[in-house]
Scaffold this motif. Structure first.
Motif, mmCIF file in Angstrom:
data_model
loop_
_atom_site.group_PDB
_atom_site.id
_atom_site.type_symbol
_atom_site.label_atom_id
_atom_site.label_comp_id
_atom_site.label_asym_id
_atom_site.label_seq_id
_atom_site.Cartn_x
_atom_site.Cartn_y
_atom_site.Cartn_z
ATOM 1 N N UNK A 306 82.247 49.647 -10.754
ATOM 2 C CA UNK A 306 83.190 50.702 -11.122
ATOM 3 C C UNK A 306 84.459 50.645 -10.302
ATOM 4 N N UNK A 307 84.324 50.371 -9.014
ATOM 5 C CA UNK A 307 85.510 50.233 -8.157
ATOM 6 C C UNK A 307 86.431 49.131 -8.679
ATOM 7 N N UNK A 308 85.845 47.972 -8.911
ATOM 8 C CA UNK A 308 86.647 46.823 -9.345
ATOM 9 C C UNK A 308 87.286 47.096 -10.700
ATOM 10 N N UNK A 309 86.523 47.672 -11.625
ATOM 11 C CA UNK A 309 87.043 47.957 -12.962
ATOM 12 C C UNK A 309 88.217 48.933 -12.908
ATOM 13 N N UNK A 310 88.075 50.021 -12.171
ATOM 14 C CA UNK A 310 89.146 51.030 -12.118
ATOM 15 C C UNK A 310 90.354 50.541 -11.322
ATOM 16 N N UNK A 311 90.111 49.675 -10.329
ATOM 17 C CA UNK A 311 91.233 49.077 -9.624
ATOM 18 C C UNK A 311 92.047 48.187 -10.533
ATOM 19 N N UNK A 312 91.324 47.386 -11.327
ATOM 20 C CA UNK A 312 91.986 46.500 -12.303
ATOM 21 C C UNK A 312 92.720 47.331 -13.352
ATOM 22 N N UNK A 313 92.080 48.391 -13.848
ATOM 23 C CA UNK A 313 92.684 49.219 -14.892
ATOM 24 C C UNK A 313 93.931 49.941 -14.369
ATOM 25 N N UNK A 314 93.884 50.341 -13.095
ATOM 26 C CA UNK A 314 95.020 51.043 -12.505
ATOM 27 C C UNK A 314 96.255 50.178 -12.325
ATOM 28 N N UNK A 315 96.077 48.852 -12.389
ATOM 29 C CA UNK A 315 97.238 47.942 -12.342
ATOM 30 C C UNK A 315 97.935 47.861 -13.692
ATOM 31 N N UNK A 316 97.317 48.409 -14.727
ATOM 32 C CA UNK A 316 97.846 48.273 -16.084
ATOM 33 C C UNK A 316 98.229 49.594 -16.742
ATOM 34 N N UNK A 319 97.633 55.347 -12.988
ATOM 35 C CA UNK A 319 96.434 55.600 -12.191
ATOM 36 C C UNK A 319 95.984 57.048 -12.328
ATOM 37 N N UNK A 320 96.929 57.961 -12.444
ATOM 38 C CA UNK A 320 96.560 59.362 -12.633
ATOM 39 C C UNK A 320 95.700 59.528 -13.883
ATOM 40 N N UNK A 321 96.116 58.920 -14.969
ATOM 41 C CA UNK A 321 95.376 59.042 -16.226
ATOM 42 C C UNK A 321 94.026 58.327 -16.174
ATOM 43 N N UNK A 322 93.993 57.172 -15.502
ATOM 44 C CA UNK A 322 92.739 56.427 -15.347
ATOM 45 C C UNK A 322 91.715 57.276 -14.596
ATOM 46 N N UNK A 323 92.154 57.924 -13.526
ATOM 47 C CA UNK A 323 91.267 58.767 -12.714
ATOM 48 C C UNK A 323 90.769 59.955 -13.538
ATOM 49 N N UNK A 324 91.686 60.612 -14.227
ATOM 50 C CA UNK A 324 91.329 61.804 -15.010
ATOM 51 C C UNK A 324 90.274 61.484 -16.070
#
Length: 454
Positions: A306-316, A319-324
């Motif tokens: 999950x860490x790796x996936x959300x880190x990767x997603x936050x580069x694209x 990040x606020x929306x990814x977290x929410x």
């Protein structure tokens, strides 16, 4: 502290690819061992209580007051790190981990234990100081791969949490029968001391150096030089304002408040499903203790993904929306797990999905937090928000205890506090400013331009 300079213009440190990678590896190892110490205390507290003959109420009181002490120490660290620098702040965090482990091994009464475990607030703040420092050096490093994938790289560092949890469980099982709880804490001291020594080789972040240089010129009465340097590096020369006051200044207050509330509420979920996960599984879902441990181990492995996936997603994406989105999905998964899931397979499935989204989103969250504050108050801002997790754990624990005392089933209490708290945190994070991922700040563009000039 070293600076690069020429006869014509002062220059801060250059962050080479080697510097960025070295700092990344040390940050990962330091966070892993900070988590190891943090989790080891929770694992060993029942053993310590049995040795000293403490009643359950005493152990609960110790844990509560340690959380309060951790909160205070974490806030103080942020104030210090914005004055003495990121490098020294990071040396304080790993040094605090070593000291807390060593001092805990010498425990002789509850008050002493509360005092020394409060020092562990330095280790708990490791993730906030890491995020502050790495956020700054990734923005100006010559390493193009790290710069393009800064959130993904940071997510691996943040993945030290599940690895630290698993390491703590494994080493506790190995060492406790032979060297006891005191020896287990002593073992944790040595890697932290080694990392402290290695961190002496790290470079200070160029952004902090710029702020420090400007402040020094102002104190010397060299206002014109300070203004020229500030203009060169695209920052402002402002009247001195305490870092804690700065994060609540007009224009910044709303973002800080919503970020703080989101972090506070999300720890309701962490308390329920991570810290009290074994209790919930055994008492609420009637899973055997051995199976509960297996579930928690599998869940932590999933959390690393999950860490790796959300880190990767936050580069694209924002990040606020990814977290929410992640926290809302995590909360829904926890709700299904507590109220509907039956049998080990379904419990494992929804517990793992919940942790994948809830815990995994922290890789994007910590980087987003560092992006949310200016250089002069970045360490204070990240450590302040991070410290509220401990208060969230205390308040969440009080609510759960009150509900259980009133006769509420533990699964219902977990749903109300943990699942709904996690969903609410996802809604509150939307009150923060929307970000555009991996846009280099104006001051960092200016630093790069100065460093590249002849």
């Amino acid at each position: 502290m070293s600076f690069t300079s020429t006869p014509n213009i002062w220059k801060p440190n250059t962050i080479t690819p080697k510097d960025a990678r070295f700092a990344t590896v040390l940050a990962f190892l330091a966070w892993t061992f900070a988590v190891y110490d943090f989790v080891l205390f929770g694992t060993m507290l029942p053993v310590m209580a049995k040795d000293f003959g403490w009643a359950p109420a005493t152990s609960t009181a110790i844990n509560t007051w340690v959380s309060v002490g951790t909160f205070i120490v974490a806030i103080l660290l942020g104030l210090v790190a914005d004055r003495i620098g990121r490098k020294r702040g990071m040396m304080l965090t790993i040094g605090g981990t070593a000291l807390a482990s060593l001092a805990t091994a010498l425990t002789f009464n509850p008050l002493y234990l509360i005092g020394v475990r409060s020092i562990a607030g330095l280790g708990y703040s490791e993730q906030a100081i890491n995020a502050t420092y790495l956020n700054e050096i990734y923005d100006v490093t010559d390493d193009k791969f790290i710069k393009r994938n800064r959130g993904f790289i940071y997510s691996i560092v943040q993945g030290g949490w599940p690895i630290g949890v698993l390491l703590s469980a494994a080493l506790a099982a190995i060492f406790l029968p032979s060297i006891g709880w005191r020896g287990s804490f002593l073992v944790a001291t040595f890697p932290a001391i080694l990392l402290l020594v290695m961190r002496m080789r790290m470079k200070e972040s160029p952004q902090f150096q710029v702020q420090q240089r400007i402040s020094a010129l102002v104190k010397q009465g060299e206002m014109e030089q300070a203004k020229e340097l500030a203009a060169t590096f695209k920052v402002t020369v402002e009247h001195a304002r305490a870092p804690l006051a700065d994060i609540f200044a007009p224009g910044k207050r709303r973002n800080t408040i919503f970020l703080s509330l989101a972090f506070f509420l999300n720890w309701f979920g962490i308390l329920t499903f991570s810290i009290l996960g074994t209790t919930l599984l055994t008492q609420g879902k009637h899973v055997t203790f051995s199976n509960a441990l297996i579930i928690l181990i599998l869940s932590n492995i999933v959390a690393f993904g999950g860490y790796v996936f959300h880190g990767w997603l936050g580069d694209r994406f924002s990040r606020r929306n990814v977290i929410a989105v992640a926290w809302i999905l995590g909360g829904v998964s926890f709700a299904v797990m507590t109220l509907l899931a039956q049998g080990a397979v379904m419990v494992v499935l929804f517990m793992s999905i919940g942790l994948f989204f809830q815990i995994g989103a922290y890789s994007a969250l910590l980087y987003f937090m560092a992006d949310s504050f200016e250089t002069k108050s970045r360490a204070t801002g990240t450590t302040f928000v991070n410290s509220l997790g401990q208060i969230g754990a205390v308040v969440g624990g009080i609510i759960i205890t009150s509900m259980l005392t009133a006769g509420t089933d533990i699964t219902v209490a977990a749903f109300v506090v943990g699942a709904l708290g996690t969903v609410a945190s996802g809604l509150f994070i939307m009150g923060c400013r929307k970000d555009v991922p991996n846009v280099t700040r104006a001051e960092d563009v200016a630093i790069e331009a100065v460093l590249s000039s002849k």
